[in-house]
Design an enzyme around this catalytic site. Structure first.
Site, short mmCIF file in Angstrom:
data_model
loop_
_atom_site.label_atom_id
_atom_site.label_comp_id
_atom_site.label_asym_id
_atom_site.label_seq_id
_atom_site.Cartn_x
_atom_site.Cartn_y
_atom_site.Cartn_z
N ASP A 12 95.68 33.49 -8.26
CA ASP A 12 95.35 32.05 -8.77
C ASP A 12 96.27 31.21 -8.64
O ASP A 12 96.40 30.39 -9.48
CB ASP A 12 94.90 32.54 -10.21
CG ASP A 12 93.95 33.58 -10.55
OD1 ASP A 12 93.04 33.42 -9.79
OD2 ASP A 12 94.23 34.40 -11.50
N GLY A 14 96.49 29.09 -6.34
CA GLY A 14 96.03 28.13 -5.59
C GLY A 14 96.03 28.08 -3.94
O GLY A 14 96.07 27.25 -3.32
N HIS A 40 88.59 32.27 -5.04
CA HIS A 40 89.39 30.96 -4.66
C HIS A 40 88.46 29.78 -5.07
O HIS A 40 87.30 29.85 -4.83
CB HIS A 40 89.50 30.78 -3.26
CG HIS A 40 90.38 31.86 -2.85
ND1 HIS A 40 91.71 32.03 -3.12
CD2 HIS A 40 90.22 32.86 -1.62
CE1 HIS A 40 92.14 33.04 -2.29
NE2 HIS A 40 91.29 33.65 -1.38
N THR A 41 89.09 28.96 -5.97
CA THR A 41 88.53 27.96 -6.01
C THR A 41 88.78 26.68 -5.23
O THR A 41 89.92 26.43 -4.88
CB THR A 41 88.65 27.48 -7.41
OG1 THR A 41 88.45 28.48 -8.47
CG2 THR A 41 87.72 26.32 -8.10
N THR A 127 87.66 44.20 -12.87
CA THR A 127 86.56 43.13 -12.90
C THR A 127 85.25 43.63 -12.53
O THR A 127 84.28 43.39 -12.60
CB THR A 127 86.86 42.05 -11.61
OG1 THR A 127 86.83 42.78 -10.55
CG2 THR A 127 88.04 41.35 -12.00
N THR A 301 85.97 34.59 -10.73
CA THR A 301 85.06 35.50 -10.68
C THR A 301 84.47 35.76 -11.99
O THR A 301 83.25 36.10 -12.10
CB THR A 301 85.68 36.96 -10.06
OG1 THR A 301 85.93 36.42 -8.65
CG2 THR A 301 84.39 37.84 -9.60
#
Ligand code: GDP
Length: 424
Positions: A12, A14, A40-41, A127, A301
């Site tokens: 996370d 980036g 990934h955002t 997860t 997620t």
């Protein structure tokens, strides 16, 4: 020419944004490890997207996106992600999938869930995307490579053999419904149909691409501290998160990986259980979480709130070192603009001694953070385009951390969008 974009810490950081940005100059973007268990955002001209399996080059028409052999290939998830971005107006991405990638089976998710249930309060915080059972099967040699979906008799026989032991476990360890071989065969047949248009001989493909001088971007998932060898074992992921693994997971000669861009976030966050020395709690953590990332630090997620902490020089320096970092991309710096003072963890106190080298998990769990407090800059730095325009205390923060990392910070990210970038 091969470049890698990888994470220094728990993930996370980036990486998606940096990969999306660098993809503009790439021919091929490759996922070489991991699966759909992290996200990934990406924010770009088409909108905001959470990708889990799709490579971050999917928004660039000039890019071919490859799922390498090292990935846990969740076929319905991949197809779903392709259709989702197309439905939002993104031109259909060019996707290829290695015939040697292994297929994540529906039962991998089940076993992941059942095992966490069995472990109860000792669970890993998985997860539940099936990643650990998937990689266990791969190395136990009972996994399925993509090409096996197309060999009917062989597939039927193998399913029968694999289910023998899976069903014993379901019955006697987990006390759950058994798996029907015909049903699983039918699922695999459907998986085969779904994935067929994308399947290639990735070894030939990559060899030819490199010979033709193409630019390849390796896109890492998670970060160094989640690596099964160098991370906070056993609270790690199940496949290597290091750039070096790109030579296996995407079949690239090791000497071709020329640039390793390690993404380092201006503060810390982590998901899942495990040691996190500079973790903060209470209101201090809530505020950073709320202001963090782009709209808060919540799992891409899972939606789980991420654990928050101050910047950790010990962990980040180690994280950069094990990646073989040639340059750092320092991200999410804009978020810290609200703070009067910013603590930075510069050492770990373990059994009365202060150490600067990241230790193995036993010592790590006993470590207490040693902080140095730097002055904040109390300003919104979004929109700034050149390094010199950054407030002095902000530059001091970057330069202090650069010295601690022992590798140059060449990219500074001061906002979630593609062009919120300062090159040094
Ligand atoms: P990845 O898995 O390493 O790609 O990281 P994530 O996508 O999970 O988390 C990064 C989050 O921070 C995303 O929501 C990004 O849009 C956002 N982000 C990336 N760079 C920056 C930045 O420089 N500033 C801010 N405010 N957000 C950023």
């Amino acid at each position: 020419m091969v470049k890698a974009v990888v994470g220094a810490c728990w993930g996370d950081e980036g990486k998606g944004k940096i990969t999306d940005m660098l993809a503009a100059d790439a021919d091929i973007v490759v996922r070489f490890q991991g699966g759909a268990n992290a996200g990934h955002t990406i924010v770009n001209d088409y909108g905001k997207f959470a990708l889990h399996l799709l490579p971050s080059g999917s928004f660039n028409q000039n890019v071919t996106n490859m799922i390498g052999n090292g990935v846990a290939l969740d076929i319905p998830q991949l197809i779903k992600e392709i259709e989702e971005i197309v439905a939002k107006g993104v031109p259909r991405p060019k996707i290829v999938v290695s015939e040697r990638a292994q297929v994540l089976m529906p039962y991998h998710r089940l076993f992941d869930t059942y095992e966490e249930e069995r472990l109860s309060d000792r669970q890993f915080g998985s997860t539940k995307s099936g990643i650990a059972p998937f990689f266990s099967d791969k190395f136990s040699k009972i996994g399925f490579q993509v090409w096996e979906l197309f060999e009917e008799d062989r597939l039927r026989e193998k399913i029968k053999n694999v289910l023998e032991v899976k069903n014993l476990m379901l019955e006697h360890i987990y006390h759950k419904p058994l798996i029907d071989a015909d049903e699983l065969y039918e699922t695999c047949r459907q998986y085969g149909e779904m994935i067929k248009p994308y399947v290639i001989d990735s070894v030939q493909y990559m060899h030819k691409a490199l010979k033709e001088g193409k630019t390849v971007l390796l896109e890492g998932q998670l970060g160094s501290l989640k690596d099964p060898d160098f991370g906070i074992y056993p609270m790690t992921t199940s496949s290597s998160t290091l750039a070096g693994y790109g030579s296996i997971g995407a079949c690239i000669p090791p000497y071709e990986i020329k640039e390793i861009i390690t993404v380092v976030k201006a503060y810390s966050s982590a998901v899942g259980a495990g040691a996190f020395v500079s973790e903060i709690f209470g209101d201090e953590a809530d505020e950073l979480r709320r202001r963090g990332g782009d709209g808060g630090e919540y799992g891409a997620t899972t939606g789980r709130p991420r654990r928050m902490g101050w910047f950790d020089c010990v962990a980040s320096r180690y994280g950069c070192r094990v990646q073989g970092t040639t340059a750092v991309a320092f991200t999410v710096l804009d978020v810290l603009g609200y703070l009067d003072e910013i603590p930075v963890c510069v050492g770990y106190e373990v059994d009365g001694e202060v150490i600067r080298d990241f230790p193995t998990t036993g010592k790590l769990e006993k470590a207490k953070p040693v902080y140095k407090v730097l002055p904040g800059w109390k300003a919104d730095i979004r929109g700034i385009k050149s390094y010199e325009e950054l407030p002095e205390n902000c530059r001091n923060y970057i330069e202090f951390i650069e010295k601690e990392l022992e590798v140059p910070i060449k990219i500074v990210s001061n906002g979630p969008a593609r062009n919120d970038i300062i090159m040094r």
